[in-house]
Design an enzyme around this catalytic site. Structure first.
Site, PDB file in Angstrom:
ATOM      1  N   SER A 189      51.407  -9.759 -16.453  1.00 17.96           N
ATOM      2  CA  SER A 189      51.268  -8.144 -16.291  1.00 17.96           C
ATOM      3  C   SER A 189      49.696  -7.658 -16.101  1.00 17.96           C
ATOM      4  O   SER A 189      49.610  -6.622 -15.733  1.00 17.96           O
ATOM      5  CB  SER A 189      51.721  -7.321 -17.421  1.00 17.96           C
ATOM      6  OG  SER A 189      50.938  -7.741 -18.611  1.00 17.96           O
ATOM      7  N   THR A 236      49.923  -3.193 -19.147  1.00 17.20           N
ATOM      8  CA  THR A 236      48.348  -3.504 -19.104  1.00 17.20           C
ATOM      9  C   THR A 236      47.716  -4.038 -20.301  1.00 17.20           C
ATOM     10  O   THR A 236      48.387  -4.326 -21.088  1.00 17.20           O
ATOM     11  CB  THR A 236      48.007  -2.083 -18.940  1.00 17.20           C
ATOM     12  OG1 THR A 236      47.919  -1.281 -20.303  1.00 17.20           O
ATOM     13  CG2 THR A 236      48.458  -1.183 -17.908  1.00 17.20           C
ATOM     14  N   THR A 289      45.246  -4.081 -14.936  1.00 16.50           N
ATOM     15  CA  THR A 289      46.743  -4.401 -14.737  1.00 16.50           C
ATOM     16  C   THR A 289      46.854  -5.138 -13.603  1.00 16.50           C
ATOM     17  O   THR A 289      46.249  -4.906 -12.519  1.00 16.50           O
ATOM     18  CB  THR A 289      47.614  -3.090 -15.111  1.00 16.50           C
ATOM     19  OG1 THR A 289      48.772  -3.595 -15.210  1.00 16.50           O
ATOM     20  CG2 THR A 289      47.263  -2.252 -13.930  1.00 16.50           C
ATOM     21  N   ARG A 316      50.901   0.466  -3.929  1.00  8.82           N
ATOM     22  CA  ARG A 316      51.124   1.593  -5.190  1.00  8.82           C
ATOM     23  C   ARG A 316      50.141   1.295  -6.253  1.00  8.82           C
ATOM     24  O   ARG A 316      49.838   0.086  -6.411  1.00  8.82           O
ATOM     25  CB  ARG A 316      52.483   1.427  -5.819  1.00  8.82           C
ATOM     26  CG  ARG A 316      52.736   2.114  -7.010  1.00  8.82           C
ATOM     27  CD  ARG A 316      52.564   1.356  -8.375  1.00  8.82           C
ATOM     28  NE  ARG A 316      52.799   2.130  -9.556  1.00  8.82           N
ATOM     29  CZ  ARG A 316      52.412   1.848 -10.793  1.00  8.82           C
ATOM     30  NH1 ARG A 316      51.822   0.577 -11.038  1.00  8.82           N
ATOM     31  NH2 ARG A 316      52.850   2.632 -11.688  1.00  8.82           N
ATOM     32  N   GLY A 362      48.902   2.746  -9.935  1.00  5.27           N
ATOM     33  CA  GLY A 362      49.447   3.389 -11.249  1.00  5.27           C
ATOM     34  C   GLY A 362      48.264   4.137 -11.809  1.00  5.27           C
ATOM     35  O   GLY A 362      47.302   4.397 -11.534  1.00  5.27           O
ATOM     36  N   THR A 412      49.466   2.838 -21.727  1.00  6.95           N
ATOM     37  CA  THR A 412      50.279   1.745 -21.278  1.00  6.95           C
ATOM     38  C   THR A 412      51.576   2.173 -20.892  1.00  6.95           C
ATOM     39  O   THR A 412      52.130   3.145 -21.458  1.00  6.95           O
ATOM     40  CB  THR A 412      50.340   0.451 -22.365  1.00  6.95           C
ATOM     41  OG1 THR A 412      50.844  -0.624 -21.482  1.00  6.95           O
ATOM     42  CG2 THR A 412      51.016   0.924 -23.600  1.00  6.95           C
ATOM     43  N   GLY A 413      52.353   1.409 -20.070  1.00  8.27           N
ATOM     44  CA  GLY A 413      53.752   1.778 -19.822  1.00  8.27           C
ATOM     45  C   GLY A 413      53.938   2.545 -18.153  1.00  8.27           C
ATOM     46  O   GLY A 413      53.092   1.887 -17.278  1.00  8.27           O
ATOM     47  N   MET A 414      54.799   3.184 -18.077  1.00 10.37           N
ATOM     48  CA  MET A 414      55.168   3.635 -16.862  1.00 10.37           C
ATOM     49  C   MET A 414      53.847   4.635 -16.446  1.00 10.37           C
ATOM     50  O   MET A 414      53.763   5.784 -16.484  1.00 10.37           O
ATOM     51  CB  MET A 414      56.452   4.411 -16.725  1.00 10.37           C
ATOM     52  CG  MET A 414      56.874   4.868 -15.165  1.00 10.37           C
ATOM     53  SD  MET A 414      56.728   3.629 -13.945  1.00 10.37           S
ATOM     54  CE  MET A 414      58.018   2.451 -14.632  1.00 10.37           C
TER      55      MET A 414
END
Length: 327
Positions: free
Chosen positions: A86, A188, A206, A216, A218, A239-241
């Protein structure tokens, strides 16, 4: 101004009501962490890979080094690990089979640097630091970021490992894009450090969502979304979406809530509360926040079970499960 701050603080505490039932175990965990008084320095990082990041950062901190150097050295370990899919080298590619990397860094003076959609450079965090220190800009993107990295002496490398390539080829059979909660295809390494001088710095890096659309970007390279520090207050990482974090500017929100008087734990809980309140379908995604303040207090909270973080303080590095909202 004082009345406004009082109002914001009270409003923040009031909105925590929707989290009250689920927050006690997280607060207990933080109390347990602080049972032995945490003194400077300390390092805190997201996920299990934060354990190795903390070890590298601690080598800097224990010798009186700068928090900025600690977070850079810490996340570089994870960027270079091909088994971490990741972040950095070995990261899963986008839907076109291209590995693109995002990173940001921020020092104790408020300076910041960032790169996004960077290809072929193993350590985007170090390129981000060069952006901060050697340009008048905060963020460089894509081909421009690569050009700058090469001008600064960074070597181009193939970042797509054989393991990641085979996984991508298997995914192409269906091209079914479904981000999965807590599966490390969209996470991340975010890291914060408090050095012996009491200065705070942060870093976030990340390879982004696996099989994302090419181009894309983030939250991770965005100052105030994936990471934010204010040396008078504290710092936060997410961290995450990333889309959910960007829509609420989560890391800046956490630091500002601490500025209004909330503890790091209450601040991260409130940041999750904002997502719950404002973003439909939040149940389908994972978000985790970490925060520290100038006193060395820490906070951690997530939407779902499964988020953990590494804390290195008082010569002890430990992996801790975060409390979470959805029980």
């Amino acid at each position: 101004m004082s009345s406004r701050r009082k109002f914001i603080k009270q409003s923040g505490l009031a909105s925590l009501g929707l989290l009250a039932a689920g927050s006690q175990s997280g607060q207990a965990a933080v109390r347990k962490i602080k049972a032995g008084k945490i003194t400077k320095p300390l390092a805190i990082s997201t996920w299990k890979n934060g354990m190795q990041a903390n070890v590298a950062g601690w080598e800097v901190l224990k010798n009186g080094g700068r928090a900025l150097d600690a977070v850079e050295q810490g996340v570089m370990v994870v960027e270079a690990d091909p088994n971490d899919m990741s972040v950095g080298y070995g990261g899963r590619p986008d839907r076109d089979g291209i590995v693109t990397l995002d990173a940001c860094i921020m020092d104790e003076t408020g300076n910041a640097g960032s790169v996004c959609a960077l290809e072929n450079i193993k350590h985007p965090i170090s390129v981000a630091r060069r952006v901060m220190e050697k340009t008048p800009h905060v963020m460089l993107a894509g081909a421009g970021a690569l050009q700058f990295a090469k001008e600064e002496g960074f070597a181009e490398e193939i970042l797509l490992t054989e393991k990641a390539r085979k996984e991508w080829q298997e995914w192409r059979k269906t091209s079914d894009y479904k981000p999965v909660i807590n599966i490390e295809n969209h996470d991340t390494i975010g890291m914060l450090a408090l050095d012996q001088k009491g200065d705070i710095s942060g870093a976030c890096t990340t390879s982004g969502l696996a099989y994302k659309m090419h181009g894309r970007v983030g939250d991770s390279p965005i100052i105030g979304a994936g990471m934010y520090c204010d040396n008078e207050i504290g710092g936060a990482v997410a961290t995450g979406m990333g889309e959910l974090v960007m829509k609420t500017l989560g890391s800046f929100l956490v630091v500002e809530l601490m500025n209004q008087g909330l503890s790091p734990q209450k601040a991260v809980e409130e940041a999750i509360a904002r997502i719950v309140k404002k973003i439909p379908g939040y149940q389908d995604f994972q978000i985790g926040y970490l925060a520290i303040n100038k006193a060395g207090e820490v906070g951690a909270y997530s939407l779902h079970k499964g988020f953990n973080y590494a804390l290195y303080a008082n010569d002890n590095n430990q992996l801790i499960d975060s409390d979470y909202y959805l029980k």
